[in-house]
Write a protein that holds these residues in place. Structure first.
Motif, PDB file in Angstrom:
ATOM      1  N   ALA A 328       0.826  -1.210   0.000  1.00  0.00           N
ATOM      2  CA  ALA A 328       0.000   0.000   0.000  1.00  0.00           C
ATOM      3  C   ALA A 328       0.858   1.257   0.000  1.00  0.00           C
ATOM      4  O   ALA A 328       0.581   2.223  -0.746  1.00  0.00           O
ATOM      5  N   TRP A 329       1.908   1.257   0.833  1.00  0.00           N
ATOM      6  CA  TRP A 329       2.770   2.434   0.887  1.00  0.00           C
ATOM      7  C   TRP A 329       3.509   2.641  -0.439  1.00  0.00           C
ATOM      8  O   TRP A 329       3.635   3.778  -0.914  1.00  0.00           O
ATOM      9  N   SER A 330       4.036   1.584  -1.032  1.00  0.00           N
ATOM     10  CA  SER A 330       4.731   1.701  -2.316  1.00  0.00           C
ATOM     11  C   SER A 330       3.799   2.253  -3.383  1.00  0.00           C
ATOM     12  O   SER A 330       4.154   3.171  -4.142  1.00  0.00           O
ATOM     13  N   THR A 331       2.610   1.698  -3.444  1.00  0.00           N
ATOM     14  CA  THR A 331       1.649   2.144  -4.467  1.00  0.00           C
ATOM     15  C   THR A 331       1.250   3.595  -4.246  1.00  0.00           C
ATOM     16  O   THR A 331       1.165   4.374  -5.205  1.00  0.00           O
ATOM     17  N   GLY A 332       1.001   3.956  -2.996  1.00  0.00           N
ATOM     18  CA  GLY A 332       0.591   5.334  -2.716  1.00  0.00           C
ATOM     19  C   GLY A 332       1.678   6.346  -2.993  1.00  0.00           C
ATOM     20  O   GLY A 332       1.428   7.398  -3.603  1.00  0.00           O
ATOM     21  N   LEU A 333       2.917   6.058  -2.566  1.00  0.00           N
ATOM     22  CA  LEU A 333       4.015   6.987  -2.796  1.00  0.00           C
ATOM     23  C   LEU A 333       4.304   7.167  -4.279  1.00  0.00           C
ATOM     24  O   LEU A 333       4.532   8.283  -4.761  1.00  0.00           O
ATOM     25  N   VAL A 334       4.288   6.068  -5.015  1.00  0.00           N
ATOM     26  CA  VAL A 334       4.510   6.167  -6.464  1.00  0.00           C
ATOM     27  C   VAL A 334       3.371   6.935  -7.118  1.00  0.00           C
ATOM     28  O   VAL A 334       3.590   7.720  -8.051  1.00  0.00           O
ATOM     29  N   GLY A 335       2.157   6.744  -6.634  1.00  0.00           N
ATOM     30  CA  GLY A 335       1.027   7.483  -7.196  1.00  0.00           C
ATOM     31  C   GLY A 335       1.194   8.981  -7.044  1.00  0.00           C
ATOM     32  O   GLY A 335       0.951   9.753  -7.986  1.00  0.00           O
ATOM     33  N   VAL A 336       1.631   9.413  -5.866  1.00  0.00           N
ATOM     34  CA  VAL A 336       1.873  10.845  -5.638  1.00  0.00           C
ATOM     35  C   VAL A 336       2.965  11.357  -6.574  1.00  0.00           C
ATOM     36  O   VAL A 336       2.848  12.437  -7.158  1.00  0.00           O
ATOM     37  N   ALA A 337       4.046  10.578  -6.715  1.00  0.00           N
ATOM     38  CA  ALA A 337       5.141  10.988  -7.598  1.00  0.00           C
ATOM     39  C   ALA A 337       4.696  11.056  -9.058  1.00  0.00           C
ATOM     40  O   ALA A 337       5.081  11.978  -9.791  1.00  0.00           O
ATOM     41  N   LEU A 338       3.878  10.105  -9.494  1.00  0.00           N
ATOM     42  CA  LEU A 338       3.378  10.126 -10.865  1.00  0.00           C
ATOM     43  C   LEU A 338       2.486  11.343 -11.112  1.00  0.00           C
ATOM     44  O   LEU A 338       2.537  11.954 -12.183  1.00  0.00           O
ATOM     45  N   LEU A 339       1.678  11.685 -10.143  1.00  0.00           N
ATOM     46  CA  LEU A 339       0.850  12.891 -10.263  1.00  0.00           C
ATOM     47  C   LEU A 339       1.739  14.127 -10.413  1.00  0.00           C
ATOM     48  O   LEU A 339       1.448  15.029 -11.210  1.00  0.00           O
ATOM     49  N   GLY A 340       2.826  14.164  -9.656  1.00  0.00           N
ATOM     50  CA  GLY A 340       3.733  15.308  -9.728  1.00  0.00           C
ATOM     51  C   GLY A 340       4.424  15.426 -11.071  1.00  0.00           C
ATOM     52  O   GLY A 340       4.465  16.504 -11.663  1.00  0.00           O
ATOM     53  N   THR A 341       4.983  14.325 -11.579  1.00  0.00           N
ATOM     54  CA  THR A 341       5.673  14.384 -12.872  1.00  0.00           C
ATOM     55  C   THR A 341       4.700  14.693 -14.003  1.00  0.00           C
ATOM     56  O   THR A 341       5.024  15.441 -14.922  1.00  0.00           O
TER      57      THR A 341
END
Length: 383
Positions: A328-341
């Motif tokens: 869950a943490w991996s998916t959530g953190l990557v999701g935030v980063a993808l939104l940023g890029t």
């Protein structure tokens, strides 16, 4: 004599807001101009002056109802704050979007000239932003692609291995190996790609020997016409343009001779022969090498950004998380980063940051979900 109808409260509020926005935009352009020099500075100051004319229109309509100065809308204030502190291509991209949002086309109180001005302002700012985009596009492309590849590929790898039921230590080791291998591969691939592209461009440029040979060509034989024909010009046009170049040599005696841009299919006709040889200097076109960037810069950016992106899905495992918590943490953190890029790409390209962010998120999570399901198929449970 008919007495003018007084404006309604709604009109006064709208006019006052337009006035505030025009003042804020003019200030933003002046702030951008203060961080520029030469032609770019002059263009930005001219845009500020145009906004001042629009400001005067609303002042004339308001008359005694101008009241206390209002603040510009939130997006215009943010634009001004960024302009005062950064003055980068990202600010120009925001200014481009701000001009595109003008509602003067649909407002009966705005003149047709003002609406036309705003449309032209958008194109002017777009032109200024293109210069900045060209300057950073090579390294920026490597950085964005590197970060996204790191985020998506390592998340997919970590989730796929984790879903197979192996121990968390194995997932962590796999993620770190994927980070290093992917970063090295991306850096090496980007170096070879950019280096090869620059070499291809260099091979297409006129050689220095051609410049030295120009003064010695036979005007009657007109060998230079063959060069233009080889570059795609029609025979008659090639012969005429080559003759113009060669007959200008006497007028240009004692000046440095520059071979015209032979890559152009239809070079602009010079107003007099003396302009022909120097015509390539008069056209302000972006340098292809500048647009591509350097091979080393692209490789380093690709390596670093891939590694930084690939580290994010591994971070929960490094901090000791296991099982569904780590997933869950991996998916959530990557999701935030993808939104940023995605938002950064949208901002720089002058399109909607929100749409680009959601697109990046959907692509990244979709790829990770596919590998996770594959891991579940061949494994047992999350360790």
């Amino acid at each position: 004599m008919t007495t003018p109808t007084p404006p309604t409260r709604s009109q006064v509020r709208r006019w006052r807001q337009y006035l505030a926005d025009e003042r804020a935009e003019a200030a933003a352009y002046r702030d951008l101009a203060s961080r520029r020099s030469g032609e770019e500075r002059d263009i930005l100051l001219a845009l500020a002056e145009a906004e001042r004319r629009h400001e005067q229109h609303w002042l004339d309509l308001l008359g005694d109802d101008v009241g206390k100065p209002l603040r510009g809308d939130f997006r215009t204030r943010v634009l001004g704050w960024l302009a005062r502190r950064f003055g980068s291509v990202f600010v120009l991209a925001l200014a481009q979007r701000a001009e595109a949002r003008s509602s003067y086309d649909d407002d009966v109180d705005a003149t047709a000239r003002m609406a036309a001005d705003e449309r032209i302002h958008e194109e002017v700012v777009r032109g200024l932003a293109i210069r900045g985009r060209n300057r950073i596009s090579g390294t920026f492309r490597a950085a964005v692609f590197g970060a996204n590849d790191g985020l998506v590929s390592n998340l997919a790898l970590v989730l796929g291995i984790g879903a197979s039921g192996v121990a968390s230590g194995t997932v962590l080791l796999t993620g770190l190996a994927g980070l290093l291998a992917g970063a090295l591969s991306m850096g090496a691939g980007e170096y070879v790609s950019v280096r090869s592209q620059r070499e291809l461009l260099e091979a297409s440029r006129p050689g220095p020997q051609a410049r030295a040979a120009l003064p010695h060509l036979d005007v009657d034989a007109n060998e230079l016409a063959l060069v233009y024909r080889a570059r795609g010009m029609a025979p008659q046009d090639a012969a005429e343009h080559a003759r113009t170049v060669l007959t200008s040599l006497e007028e240009l005696a004692g000046r440095a001779l520059v071979l015209p841009d032979l890559s152009s299919d239809e070079p602009a006709a010079p107003s007099h022969p003396g302009e022909a040889a120097a015509s390539s200097e008069a056209v302000d076109e972006p340098d292809e090498h500048e647009t591509i960037g350097t091979a080393v810069g692209a490789a380093v950016a690709s390596f670093c950004f891939f590694a930084s992106g690939a580290a994010i899905p591994v971070l929960p495992y490094l901090l000791g998380a296991t099982g569904w918590t780590a997933v869950a943490w991996s998916t959530g953190l990557v999701g935030v980063a993808l939104l940023g890029t995605g938002a950064v790409v949208g901002l720089l390209s002058g399109t909607s940051p929100a749409k680009r962010a959601l697109r990046q998120l959907a692509i990244g999570w979709g790829a990770a979900a596919a590998t996770y399901l594959l891991g579940l198929t061949f494994g047992t449970t999350v360790a």
